[in-house]
Motif scaffolding. Structure first.
Motif, PDB file in Angstrom:
ATOM      1  N   LEU A 109       2.400  22.811  41.846  1.00  0.00           N
ATOM      2  CA  LEU A 109       1.542  22.284  40.777  1.00  0.00           C
ATOM      3  C   LEU A 109       0.068  22.546  41.071  1.00  0.00           C
ATOM      4  O   LEU A 109      -0.713  22.862  40.162  1.00  0.00           O
ATOM      5  CB  LEU A 109       1.806  20.789  40.597  1.00  0.00           C
ATOM      6  N   ILE A 110      -0.322  22.429  42.341  1.00  0.00           N
ATOM      7  CA  ILE A 110      -1.710  22.713  42.708  1.00  0.00           C
ATOM      8  C   ILE A 110      -2.041  24.181  42.463  1.00  0.00           C
ATOM      9  O   ILE A 110      -3.117  24.516  41.935  1.00  0.00           O
ATOM     10  CB  ILE A 110      -1.950  22.314  44.176  1.00  0.00           C
ATOM     11  N   ASP A 111      -1.125  25.074  42.840  1.00  0.00           N
ATOM     12  CA  ASP A 111      -1.371  26.497  42.586  1.00  0.00           C
ATOM     13  C   ASP A 111      -1.451  26.787  41.087  1.00  0.00           C
ATOM     14  O   ASP A 111      -2.264  27.621  40.643  1.00  0.00           O
ATOM     15  CB  ASP A 111      -0.249  27.324  43.223  1.00  0.00           C
ATOM     16  N   LEU A 116      -5.887  28.242  36.551  1.00  0.00           N
ATOM     17  CA  LEU A 116      -6.390  28.164  35.169  1.00  0.00           C
ATOM     18  C   LEU A 116      -7.687  28.956  35.035  1.00  0.00           C
ATOM     19  O   LEU A 116      -8.640  28.747  35.796  1.00  0.00           O
ATOM     20  CB  LEU A 116      -6.612  26.704  34.777  1.00  0.00           C
ATOM     21  N   ARG A 117      -7.750  29.860  34.040  1.00  0.00           N
ATOM     22  CA  ARG A 117      -8.923  30.678  33.777  1.00  0.00           C
ATOM     23  C   ARG A 117      -9.131  30.737  32.252  1.00  0.00           C
ATOM     24  O   ARG A 117      -8.167  30.710  31.467  1.00  0.00           O
ATOM     25  CB  ARG A 117      -8.736  32.110  34.300  1.00  0.00           C
ATOM     26  N   PRO A 118     -10.389  30.846  31.788  1.00  0.00           N
ATOM     27  CA  PRO A 118     -10.626  30.977  30.340  1.00  0.00           C
ATOM     28  C   PRO A 118     -10.167  32.355  29.842  1.00  0.00           C
ATOM     29  O   PRO A 118     -10.482  33.386  30.453  1.00  0.00           O
ATOM     30  CB  PRO A 118     -12.136  30.800  30.212  1.00  0.00           C
ATOM     31  N   PHE A 144     -12.359  19.879  34.220  1.00  0.00           N
ATOM     32  CA  PHE A 144     -10.955  19.496  34.140  1.00  0.00           C
ATOM     33  C   PHE A 144     -10.175  19.978  35.362  1.00  0.00           C
ATOM     34  O   PHE A 144      -9.377  19.226  35.952  1.00  0.00           O
ATOM     35  CB  PHE A 144     -10.341  20.057  32.858  1.00  0.00           C
ATOM     36  N   VAL A 145     -10.416  21.245  35.756  1.00  0.00           N
ATOM     37  CA  VAL A 145      -9.696  21.783  36.917  1.00  0.00           C
ATOM     38  C   VAL A 145     -10.091  21.039  38.191  1.00  0.00           C
ATOM     39  O   VAL A 145      -9.239  20.699  39.035  1.00  0.00           O
ATOM     40  CB  VAL A 145      -9.968  23.294  37.043  1.00  0.00           C
ATOM     41  N   LEU A 149      -7.451  18.928  40.353  1.00  0.00           N
ATOM     42  CA  LEU A 149      -7.156  19.296  41.731  1.00  0.00           C
ATOM     43  C   LEU A 149      -7.459  18.171  42.712  1.00  0.00           C
ATOM     44  O   LEU A 149      -6.772  18.010  43.733  1.00  0.00           O
ATOM     45  CB  LEU A 149      -7.949  20.548  42.123  1.00  0.00           C
ATOM     46  N   THR A 150      -8.491  17.372  42.420  1.00  0.00           N
ATOM     47  CA  THR A 150      -8.790  16.235  43.301  1.00  0.00           C
ATOM     48  C   THR A 150      -7.630  15.249  43.345  1.00  0.00           C
ATOM     49  O   THR A 150      -7.207  14.779  44.416  1.00  0.00           O
ATOM     50  CB  THR A 150     -10.065  15.532  42.834  1.00  0.00           C
ATOM     51  N   GLY A 151      -7.075  14.910  42.200  1.00  0.00           N
ATOM     52  CA  GLY A 151      -5.926  14.002  42.175  1.00  0.00           C
ATOM     53  C   GLY A 151      -4.686  14.605  42.813  1.00  0.00           C
ATOM     54  O   GLY A 151      -3.930  13.910  43.522  1.00  0.00           O
ATOM     55  N   LEU A 152      -4.464  15.904  42.588  1.00  0.00           N
ATOM     56  CA  LEU A 152      -3.279  16.536  43.170  1.00  0.00           C
ATOM     57  C   LEU A 152      -3.374  16.622  44.689  1.00  0.00           C
ATOM     58  O   LEU A 152      -2.381  16.410  45.404  1.00  0.00           O
ATOM     59  CB  LEU A 152      -3.098  17.937  42.580  1.00  0.00           C
TER      60      LEU A 152
END
Length: 734
Positions: A109-111, A116-118, A144-145, A149-152
């Motif tokens: 999930l972290i990967d 994520l990219r625009p 958002f990313v 990622l901090t929570g994950l």
């Protein structure tokens, strides 16, 4: 005899005497004597030595033991602590696997979030060549990313911590399971060993309880001595506690038993040799062999009908197969088997004398019903552990009994038995003499008609039970290969030619896990005093030593000793073997409160007529300072040269003395032949027992220093060398 027909008595292990290898166990059982007098005492381990079983009735009742033997039974095994540990290990393994799976999903999930990219929309034909993107959209996506990622990662840290705790618990559970006691079997159906005892006589009153004591030897137990020494510097006294490191894998837990430790060898032969008598006179007929009789006549004709029936059953199939293969041809009937003539009685080799197992019990004769023996008589284990396989024989005559073979101690019983059976029997003169295996009636197996040769219809020892017992003995003997603790010495190596026994003051618990367990035996009476020692010519440091003297009536075996001074652990040293009255020193390390300083001065001159003698005058100056708050005694050691030339003289100028054992007192002396006399305690010459050995030429100052006091010691010696003995361009000063 059916196992359920005997009355069962539960037994409790009361005491154990651990020898250098193996142990002698004492088990107690209580119950009411049945009418037939046969009881079955349960609870014995699989490593029991069947030849060492001994039974006796305690108390003054009129009951006595007439027979005692070992039997093996099979019974369902109850779920014990080992099953609970196994279930705990399996549960932790499943939880660890689930935790690893959760961690892998979290990493995936972290990967996924980090990737994520625009993505810009597809370009149209009417779009300008350069398009602008709102900065707010880029910042919102980056925020958002970052937040996701901090929570994950925080969740990943929690999963790592939980996985680490589970792996630690799993390693602890696996270690406990690996060290679990071998007294509980792992199979659902376990084989147990019991003692079948036959009692004779009646107690004083009907229904009185009789207490029975069983003694037997087991394999898989070792011990090494250890000590704990506690002393105080101010008082100068202390106490020495004898402890023992015991490891056992006998198959039963020793819980609340009286423990005794012995240095003797349990397998050592203790019986006296039997010398054959020489008689002058007429020759007497040889006595009839005990427990053997000749095979009945016509034994070979017993299987004639069986062979004929087997031949008729095989003949149609053989004829049909031959006709189908060879075509239309007549096949004649096979000749009927010709019965073999009766075989002469075989000759049996005599058993070789072997050491008798300790605690052997004598029993009564077995019962014989229709030529088959019932029961087993217990007798001294005088048969060899690996006796040669016997020749075919018949059951013993009524009233004859023989010794059962002891349990195997190494090697393969099955392989030895098969090899002995295949070897031809050597003819011997006189009547046959059965061996121990042939007299073990419960182990004899009647060979059926499918056997070949002379084995049909005859009794041979079975080896299936011996193979199982051999496996248990091999696993039990693995404790002898355990690595010893530091400074530990085997009892047989340190005891020498004498045997000692030490009884523990309290009962102890020793599980059957094959690891070392410490047992406190008791306090040993010793004499202690603190002395200080220095050799300033080697190192200008004062060392504290503890003089230990054995004032007890038993020897102190070599082993590690933990020294505790003023309640603080100091060091672990190796204590040598101390005979009663022997004295040894135990070093305690440098004494910082006492200082020593040494200065030397050398003056060379000549003497004699025309200066023909060179005089080397050595002066030694030693200063001692005591900064402790108590008076101490310091021993200062120096060394003077030792000469082997008659013309070279050494004259001492000091108030020092030779050591107490006399080592160094003979320095410079010569015997009647003119050779230098070797002082006592030197290599190659033993000094008095318990005395400390010193090098030749050692001299000692013993100084009593008060608290805060100082002492000055002056000494020296002169070396007078004639001119003919002087060295040219050499060092004459040492």
């Amino acid at each position: 005899m059916v196992a359920g027909a005997d009355q069962r008595w539960e037994s409790v292990l009361d005491g154990v005497v651990v020898y250098a290898q193996g142990a002698l166990c004492t088990r107690l059982a209580r119950g009411v004597v049945p009418s037939d007098g046969r009881v079955r005492v349960t609870g014995l381990p699989r490593t029991v030595d069947a030849g060492s079983l001994r039974a006796r009735v305690l108390g003054g009742s009129g009951v006595r033991v007439t027979e005692a033997r070992i039997e093996t039974e099979a019974e369902p095994a109850d779920d014990g602590d080992r099953d609970a540990l196994l279930r705990e290990v399996e549960r932790l393994r499943e939880e660890c696997a689930a935790a690893r799976a959760r961690r892998q999903r979290q990493l995936a999930l972290i990967d996924e979030v980090a990737a994520l990219r625009p993505v810009p929309p597809p370009r149209r034909r009417d779009d300008p060549p350069h398009r602008t993107t709102p900065v707010e959209a880029w910042l919102e996506l980056a925020g958002f990313v970052d937040e996701r990622l901090t929570g994950l990662h925080a969740r990943l840290a929690e999963l790592d911590l939980a996985l680490r705790d589970l792996e630690h618990e799993l390693s602890v559970a696996e270690d406990r399971f690996g060290r679990a006691s071998t007294a509980r079997p792992s199979a659902r159906v376990a084989t147990t060993v019991c003692a079948v005892v036959t009692l004779d006589g009646a107690p004083g009153e009907d229904g009185d309880v009789v207490e029975l004591e069983l003694e037997y030897g087991v394999a898989g137990a070792v011990w090494v001595p250890a000590y704990r020494l506690s002393c105080r510097r101010q008082d100068g006294d202390g106490r020495l506690v004898l402890r023992a490191s015991v490891a056992q894998r006998t198959g039963e837990d020793w819980t609340g038993v009286r423990v005794a430790l012995a240095t003797a060898d349990l397998r050592r032969r203790t019986d006296l040799p039997r010398l054959g008598s020489l008689r002058i006179g007429r020759s007497q007929p040889a006595p009839a062999p005990a427990g053997w009789r000749e095979p009945p006549p016509g034994l070979a004709d017993l299987f004639t009908s069986y062979d004929a029936q087997a031949g008729r059953l095989r003949r149609p199939r053989t004829a049909a197969g031959s006709a189908a293969a060879a075509g239309p041809r007549a096949v004649g009937p096979s000749p009927a088997p010709v019965p073999s003539p009766p075989l002469p009685p075989p000759s049996m080799p005599a058993p070789a004398p072997v050491p008798q197992a300790p605690g052997a019990a004598y029993g009564a004769a077995p019962e014989v019903v229709r030529g088959a023996p019932r029961g087993r008589a217990a007798a001294p284990a005088s048969a060899p552990a690996f006796a040669p396989a016997p020749a075919p024989m018949m059951p013993a005559a009524p009233g004859m009994a023989g010794p059962p073979p002891p349990p195997p101690t190494g090697g393969s019983v099955l392989a030895g038995a098969e090899a002995a059976r295949s070897a031809p029997a050597e003819p011997v003169s006189g009547p046959p003499r059965p061996s121990g295996d042939e007299l073990d009636y419960t182990a004899l197996v009647l060979c059926g008609p499918d056997e070949k040769g002379e084995r049909r219809g005859r009794l041979f020892p079975g080896a299936s039970s011996d193979v199982v017992a051999e496996q248990h003995w091999r696993r039990a003997e693995t404790v002898g290969a355990l690595p010893l603790p530091r400074h530990a010495v085997r009892p047989r190596e340190s005891a020498g030619s004498f045997d000692h026994r030490f009884d523990a003051a309290a009962r102890a618990d020793i599980p059957s896990d094959g690891t070392w367990h410490t047992v406190t035996v008791g306090e040993v009476a010793v004499g202690l005093r603190t002395e200080y020692l220095t050799v300033p010519s080697v190192e200008q440091t004062v060392y504290a030593t503890l003089v230990l003297s054995n004032t007890s009536g038993q020897a102190l075996l070599a082993g590690p000793v933990e020294v505790t001074v003023d309640g603080e652990f100091l060091l672990t040293a190796g204590l040598p073997t101390l005979a009663p009255g022997a004295v040894r020193r135990v070093g305690l390390g440098p004494a910082e409160g006492i200082r020593v300083t040494r200065r030397t001065n050398l003056h060379e001159s000549t003497a004699g007529l025309r200066g023909g003698t060179t005089v080397l005058d050595h002066r030694v100056h030693v200063e001692l300072v005591n900064t402790l708050a108590r008076p101490v005694t310091v021993e200062v050691r120096e060394r003077v040269p030792v000469t082997s030339e008659a013309d070279v003289r050494i004259e001492e100028r000091a108030d020092w003395t030779a050591p107490e054992d006399g080592a160094g007192a003979g320095a410079g002396r010569k015997d009647d032949s003119g050779r230098p006399q070797e002082p006592p305690g030197s290599p190659g010459q033993e000094g008095p027992e318990g005395a400390e050995h010193h090098a030749a030429g050692t001299r000692v100052w013993r100084v009593a220093l008060p608290a805060g006091g100082t002492a000055v010691l002056d000494g020296g010696y002169e070396i007078r060398i004639p001119a003919g003995k002087a060295l040219v361009d050499g060092n004459r000063r040492s």
